[in-house]
Design an enzyme around this catalytic site. Structure first.
Site, mmCIF file in Angstrom:
data_model
loop_
_atom_site.group_PDB
_atom_site.id
_atom_site.type_symbol
_atom_site.label_atom_id
_atom_site.label_comp_id
_atom_site.label_asym_id
_atom_site.label_seq_id
_atom_site.Cartn_x
_atom_site.Cartn_y
_atom_site.Cartn_z
ATOM 1 N N ASP A 2 1.083 -0.737 0.006
ATOM 2 C CA ASP A 2 0.396 -0.150 0.225
ATOM 3 C C ASP A 2 0.991 1.574 -0.041
ATOM 4 O O ASP A 2 1.984 1.123 0.626
ATOM 5 C CB ASP A 2 -0.247 0.231 1.446
ATOM 6 C CG ASP A 2 -2.190 1.338 0.969
ATOM 7 O OD1 ASP A 2 -2.471 1.504 -0.145
ATOM 8 O OD2 ASP A 2 -3.062 1.295 2.370
ATOM 9 N N GLU A 59 -4.540 4.541 -6.156
ATOM 10 C CA GLU A 59 -5.416 5.665 -4.874
ATOM 11 C C GLU A 59 -5.929 6.835 -5.421
ATOM 12 O O GLU A 59 -4.527 7.977 -6.351
ATOM 13 C CB GLU A 59 -5.015 5.267 -3.607
ATOM 14 C CG GLU A 59 -3.980 4.210 -3.930
ATOM 15 C CD GLU A 59 -3.800 3.650 -1.991
ATOM 16 O OE1 GLU A 59 -2.841 4.728 -1.452
ATOM 17 O OE2 GLU A 59 -4.088 2.530 -1.237
#
Length: 80
Positions: A2, A59
């Site tokens: 992430d 993202e």
């Protein structure tokens, strides 16, 4: 992995941690249509991820212009 490219994530982790997906950090994605300096960074992460056999997720996709750029760049998935 992430938020790749920010915080504590780094290239050395790609060698030691079993990774199947890399998420490009929001801070590089949201300004793709405004700041051309982010484009080569995002493209490099996409290419690196694919070279390692990983899916790449962007993202912070909040506009059609950014989504279009990411599609052309070969990004696999996007999240807002």
């Amino acid at each position: 992995m992430d938020d790749f490219g920010t915080g504590y994530t780094g290239l050395s982790q790609l060698r030691t941690v079993p990774v199947t997906e890399i998420k490009v950090a929001r801070e590089f994605v949201t300004g793709l249509h405004r700041d051309t300096r982010d484009r080569p960074i995002v493209q490099a992460v996409i290419d690196l991820g694919h070279g390692l056999g990983c899916a790449v997720v962007a993202e912070g996709v909040e506009s059609e212009a950014v989504a279009d750029w990411l599609r052309r760049a070969g990004c696999d998935l996007a999240q807002g």
